[in-house]
Design a protein around this motif. Sequence first.
Motif, PDB file in Angstrom:
ATOM      1  N   SER A  15      -0.873   8.855   7.587  1.00  0.00           N
ATOM      2  CA  SER A  15       0.019   9.088   6.622  1.00  0.00           C
ATOM      3  C   SER A  15       1.380   8.484   7.029  1.00  0.00           C
ATOM      4  O   SER A  15       1.981   9.414   7.946  1.00  0.00           O
ATOM      5  CB  SER A  15       0.168  10.410   5.906  1.00  0.00           C
ATOM      6  OG  SER A  15       0.985  10.638   5.079  1.00  0.00           O
ATOM      7  N   GLY A  16       1.952   7.527   6.410  1.00  0.00           N
ATOM      8  CA  GLY A  16       3.454   7.142   6.862  1.00  0.00           C
ATOM      9  C   GLY A  16       3.390   5.807   7.243  1.00  0.00           C
ATOM     10  O   GLY A  16       4.123   4.852   6.550  1.00  0.00           O
ATOM     11  N   PRO A  17       2.878   5.552   8.424  1.00  0.00           N
ATOM     12  CA  PRO A  17       2.746   3.972   8.482  1.00  0.00           C
ATOM     13  C   PRO A  17       2.152   2.964   7.746  1.00  0.00           C
ATOM     14  O   PRO A  17       1.204   3.472   7.203  1.00  0.00           O
ATOM     15  CB  PRO A  17       2.265   3.890  10.313  1.00  0.00           C
ATOM     16  CG  PRO A  17       2.221   5.471  10.397  1.00  0.00           C
ATOM     17  CD  PRO A  17       2.213   6.352   9.478  1.00  0.00           C
ATOM     18  N   LEU A  18       2.969   1.924   7.597  1.00  0.00           N
ATOM     19  CA  LEU A  18       2.392   0.643   6.637  1.00  0.00           C
ATOM     20  C   LEU A  18       2.386  -0.569   7.426  1.00  0.00           C
ATOM     21  O   LEU A  18       3.480  -0.863   7.972  1.00  0.00           O
ATOM     22  CB  LEU A  18       3.081   0.750   5.328  1.00  0.00           C
ATOM     23  CG  LEU A  18       3.145   1.941   4.584  1.00  0.00           C
ATOM     24  CD1 LEU A  18       4.244   1.867   3.431  1.00  0.00           C
ATOM     25  CD2 LEU A  18       1.834   2.205   3.942  1.00  0.00           C
ATOM     26  N   LEU A  19       1.509  -1.140   7.190  1.00  0.00           N
ATOM     27  CA  LEU A  19       1.381  -2.710   7.657  1.00  0.00           C
ATOM     28  C   LEU A  19       1.957  -3.626   6.509  1.00  0.00           C
ATOM     29  O   LEU A  19       1.403  -3.291   5.346  1.00  0.00           O
ATOM     30  CB  LEU A  19       0.066  -3.132   7.901  1.00  0.00           C
ATOM     31  CG  LEU A  19      -0.081  -4.667   8.435  1.00  0.00           C
ATOM     32  CD1 LEU A  19       0.764  -4.850   9.804  1.00  0.00           C
ATOM     33  CD2 LEU A  19      -1.236  -5.275   8.747  1.00  0.00           C
ATOM     34  N   LEU A  20       3.057  -4.347   6.434  1.00  0.00           N
ATOM     35  CA  LEU A  20       3.622  -4.911   5.198  1.00  0.00           C
ATOM     36  C   LEU A  20       3.520  -6.609   5.585  1.00  0.00           C
ATOM     37  O   LEU A  20       3.565  -6.984   6.760  1.00  0.00           O
ATOM     38  CB  LEU A  20       5.198  -4.809   5.368  1.00  0.00           C
ATOM     39  CG  LEU A  20       5.629  -3.213   5.213  1.00  0.00           C
ATOM     40  CD1 LEU A  20       6.996  -3.149   5.403  1.00  0.00           C
ATOM     41  CD2 LEU A  20       5.383  -2.837   3.748  1.00  0.00           C
TER      42      LEU A  20
END
Length: 196
Positions: A15-20
């Motif tokens: 929950s939190g990190p994202l791959l953009l």
Amino acid sequence: MQAEPIVSAQGQCLSGPLLLTPQRFGDDRGWFFESWNQRRFDAAVGEPVAFVQDNHSRSSQGVLRGLHYQLPAAPQAKLVRASVGRILDVVVDLRASSASFGQWAGVELSAESQQQLWVPEGFAHGFLTLSDVAEVQYKTRGYWSRDQERAIRWDDPALAISWPLETLGSATVSLSEKDAQAPTLSDAQAAGEVFP
């Protein structure tokens, strides 16, 4: 911009990190993409984010930087990308109340893919340079603080991070003195140096 959550090595969505992944436009002349757009980024992470600092590092193959974080008194979030070369970028959940506390996830970032990794507060961050050289650029929410900066050992057996050392060829892992002396996660937790 496409945003997707990342999954820990233990199979849990963090929950939190994202791959953009930015939208890239190209033809036989080259390509173009937006490396930063405030509206799209805020929509992707679900909150307004004000960045206060941009950092740029250059590393040779085998250089490992991290796992770094800043204590809750002055936390720092990062938006990371490799503008030259390739890195394995790793995050570790340091939120003691999180169901994924102590879990890690790694994604390869490269100049070719142009993907970026959002590392929110509450996570340690580090990377290993996979290519001959890599340049890493990152925006930060929160200023760097010498007094609040901490690190976790890159090779903590309890974390068991799968660094792709076999891809380094004749290169060996190169650490700063500070990173080489970093404590384990359990030592950091015992010292009260994790997030609630």
